[in-house]
Design an enzyme around this catalytic site. Structure first.
Site, PDB file in Angstrom:
ATOM      1  N   TYR A 143     -10.311  -9.045   7.587  1.00 40.93           N
ATOM      2  CA  TYR A 143      -9.649  -8.361   8.717  1.00 40.93           C
ATOM      3  C   TYR A 143      -9.098  -6.999   8.277  1.00 40.93           C
ATOM      4  O   TYR A 143      -9.214  -6.015   9.006  1.00 40.93           O
ATOM      5  CB  TYR A 143      -8.532  -9.223   9.297  1.00 40.93           C
ATOM      6  CG  TYR A 143      -8.999 -10.575   9.801  1.00 40.93           C
ATOM      7  CD1 TYR A 143     -10.245 -10.719  10.401  1.00 40.93           C
ATOM      8  CD2 TYR A 143      -8.195 -11.706   9.680  1.00 40.93           C
ATOM      9  CE1 TYR A 143     -10.681 -11.962  10.851  1.00 40.93           C
ATOM     10  CE2 TYR A 143      -8.621 -12.947  10.132  1.00 40.93           C
ATOM     11  CZ  TYR A 143      -9.856 -13.067  10.711  1.00 40.93           C
ATOM     12  OH  TYR A 143     -10.282 -14.297  11.157  1.00 40.93           O
TER      13      TYR A 143
HETATM   14  C1  LIG Z   1     -13.037 -15.821   6.880  1.00 40.28           C
HETATM   15  C2  LIG Z   1     -14.534 -16.048   6.756  1.00 40.28           C
HETATM   16  C3  LIG Z   1     -15.124 -16.243   8.148  1.00 40.28           C
HETATM   17  C4  LIG Z   1     -15.167 -14.799   6.124  1.00 40.28           C
HETATM   18  O1  LIG Z   1     -16.549 -15.019   5.946  1.00 40.28           O
HETATM   19  P1  LIG Z   1     -17.271 -14.653   4.559  1.00 40.28           P
HETATM   20  O2  LIG Z   1     -18.720 -14.600   4.819  1.00 40.28           O
HETATM   21  O3  LIG Z   1     -16.763 -15.564   3.509  1.00 40.28           O
HETATM   22  O4  LIG Z   1     -16.621 -13.230   4.289  1.00 40.28           O
HETATM   23  P2  LIG Z   1     -17.088 -11.725   4.251  1.00 40.28           P
HETATM   24  O5  LIG Z   1     -18.145 -11.367   5.213  1.00 40.28           O
HETATM   25  O6  LIG Z   1     -15.811 -10.975   4.349  1.00 40.28           O
HETATM   26  O7  LIG Z   1     -17.718 -11.609   2.856  1.00 40.28           O
HETATM   27  C5  LIG Z   1     -17.010 -12.100   1.775  1.00 40.28           C
HETATM   28  C6  LIG Z   1     -17.302 -11.320   0.523  1.00 40.28           C
HETATM   29  O8  LIG Z   1     -18.680 -10.961   0.421  1.00 40.28           O
HETATM   30  C7  LIG Z   1     -18.784  -9.597   0.012  1.00 40.28           C
HETATM   31  N1  LIG Z   1     -20.008  -9.055   0.606  1.00 40.28           N
HETATM   32  C8  LIG Z   1     -20.110  -8.324   1.726  1.00 40.28           C
HETATM   33  N2  LIG Z   1     -21.400  -8.034   1.989  1.00 40.28           N
HETATM   34  C9  LIG Z   1     -22.125  -8.616   0.989  1.00 40.28           C
HETATM   35  C10 LIG Z   1     -23.502  -8.685   0.687  1.00 40.28           C
HETATM   36  N3  LIG Z   1     -24.416  -8.113   1.473  1.00 40.28           N
HETATM   37  N4  LIG Z   1     -23.883  -9.406  -0.404  1.00 40.28           N
HETATM   38  C11 LIG Z   1     -22.966  -9.991  -1.185  1.00 40.28           C
HETATM   39  N5  LIG Z   1     -21.650  -9.960  -0.948  1.00 40.28           N
HETATM   40  C12 LIG Z   1     -21.232  -9.281   0.122  1.00 40.28           C
HETATM   41  C13 LIG Z   1     -17.547  -8.946   0.536  1.00 40.28           C
HETATM   42  O9  LIG Z   1     -17.190  -7.840  -0.257  1.00 40.28           O
HETATM   43  C14 LIG Z   1     -16.527 -10.057   0.470  1.00 40.28           C
HETATM   44  O10 LIG Z   1     -15.883 -10.127  -0.772  1.00 40.28           O
HETATM   45  P3  LIG Z   1     -14.377 -10.683  -0.890  1.00 40.28           P
HETATM   46  O11 LIG Z   1     -14.148 -11.781   0.114  1.00 40.28           O
HETATM   47  O12 LIG Z   1     -14.285 -11.130  -2.290  1.00 40.28           O
HETATM   48  O13 LIG Z   1     -13.562  -9.457  -0.567  1.00 40.28           O
HETATM   49  C15 LIG Z   1     -14.854 -17.267   5.861  1.00 40.28           C
HETATM   50  O14 LIG Z   1     -14.415 -17.004   4.553  1.00 40.28           O
HETATM   51  C16 LIG Z   1     -14.271 -18.545   6.365  1.00 40.28           C
HETATM   52  O15 LIG Z   1     -14.898 -19.239   7.171  1.00 40.28           O
HETATM   53  N6  LIG Z   1     -13.054 -18.912   5.882  1.00 40.28           N
HETATM   54  C17 LIG Z   1     -12.425 -20.158   6.242  1.00 40.28           C
HETATM   55  C18 LIG Z   1     -12.133 -20.243   7.717  1.00 40.28           C
HETATM   56  C19 LIG Z   1     -11.210 -19.151   8.167  1.00 40.28           C
HETATM   57  O16 LIG Z   1     -10.247 -18.799   7.510  1.00 40.28           O
HETATM   58  N7  LIG Z   1     -11.520 -18.600   9.358  1.00 40.28           N
HETATM   59  C20 LIG Z   1     -10.707 -17.596   9.969  1.00 40.28           C
HETATM   60  C21 LIG Z   1      -9.532 -18.255  10.600  1.00 40.28           C
HETATM   61  S1  LIG Z   1      -8.465 -17.078  11.355  1.00 40.28           S
END
Ligand SMILES: CC(C)(COP(=O)(O)OP(=O)(O)OC[C@H]1O[C@@H](n2cnc3c(N)ncnc32)[C@H](O)[C@@H]1OP(=O)(O)O)[C@@H](O)C(=O)NCCC(=O)NCCS
Length: 188
Positions: free
Chosen positions: A154
């Site tokens: 976020y």
């Molecule tokens: C929050 C959530 C939806 C984020 O999804 P995600 O796919 O894990 O996250 P992002 O898209 O931000 O990517 C995560 C990481 O990948 C990295 N990244 C981005 N693009 C990338 C790519 N093309 N290749 C590799 N890594 C990449 C980002 O830098 C990021 O690194 P960081 O988290 O260490 O900063 C997920 O972690 C989740 O489901 N969490 C639990 C549930 C939750 O909290 N939901 C929200 C409730 S309000």
């Protein structure tokens, strides 16, 4: 898994209903909620899909298995979340601040990526696709306080503090309400 091998699809309400169990399973696993939570949440998610401005993006792996889900809709007076946030904003910062954020916003209601698929950018892609084409002035969401991958996401896409340490009725956990103007800037 990264976004390279992932397909992102905007789901119709019918497709969402068909895949509801899959979507709820991701939610329960990602949030580490007890399994019974899925059954409790199902009717609410189905009701959300009927709301004005509802949009949903699913992420699928190369086998067609859902690995992520995000949805939201236009926030409106009378909705539980809207009224809770209004109450908190009016109390802490006044009517004008509440009106600024709540006049015309899209509520980002749910965003979850299956734990084995997290950390590859799927979450950010879901968020960006969900908000592309949304014509509301602002986007708002609530998230539990505390450092998490969700927070990093976020902040990275420019969400600001709207209200911190807020307690929704019936939930002991403190939440942050975050928001920003739309549209998003393209990724850096
Ligand atoms: C929050 C959530 C939806 C984020 O999804 P995600 O796919 O894990 O996250 P992002 O898209 O931000 O990517 C995560 C990481 O990948 C990295 N990244 C981005 N693009 C990338 C790519 N093309 N290749 C590799 N890594 C990449 C980002 O830098 C990021 O690194 P960081 O988290 O260490 O900063 C997920 O972690 C989740 O489901 N969490 C639990 C549930 C939750 O909290 N939901 C929200 C409730 S309000």
């Amino acid at each position: 898994m990264t976004t390279v091998s992932t397909e992102f699809v905007q789901l119709t309400a019918d497709e969402f209903r068909t895949r509801l169990r899959e979507a709820l399973a991701i939610y329960v696993e990602a949030m580490r909620y007890p399994p019974g939570t899925a059954e409790q949440r199902a009717p609410m998610w189905l009701t959300h899909a009927l709301r004005e401005g509802w949009r949903c993006i699913g992420a699928f792996d190369s086998h067609g298995t859902m690995v992520g889900i995000a949805y939201g809709y236009k926030g409106n007076p009378g909705q539980w979340w809207h009224e809770q946030v209004r109450r908190g904003l009016v109390k802490s910062t006044g009517e004008e601040h509440a009106e600024h954020w709540l006049r015309d916003y899209f509520e980002l209601t749910e965003i979850h990526v299956s734990p084995r698929s997290q950390g590859g950018g799927i979450g950010e892609e879901l968020l960006r696709r969900l908000l592309t084409g949304v014509t509301n002035d602002h986007v708002l969401l609530s998230t539990p306080e505390g450092p998490s991958r969700a927070w990093k996401l976020y902040r990275r896409v420019g969400f600001l503090d709207v209200l911190r340490e807020y307690h929704f009725a019936g939930d002991p956990r403190p939440f942050a309400i975050l928001g920003r103007r739309l549209p998003l800037e393209p990724p850096a």
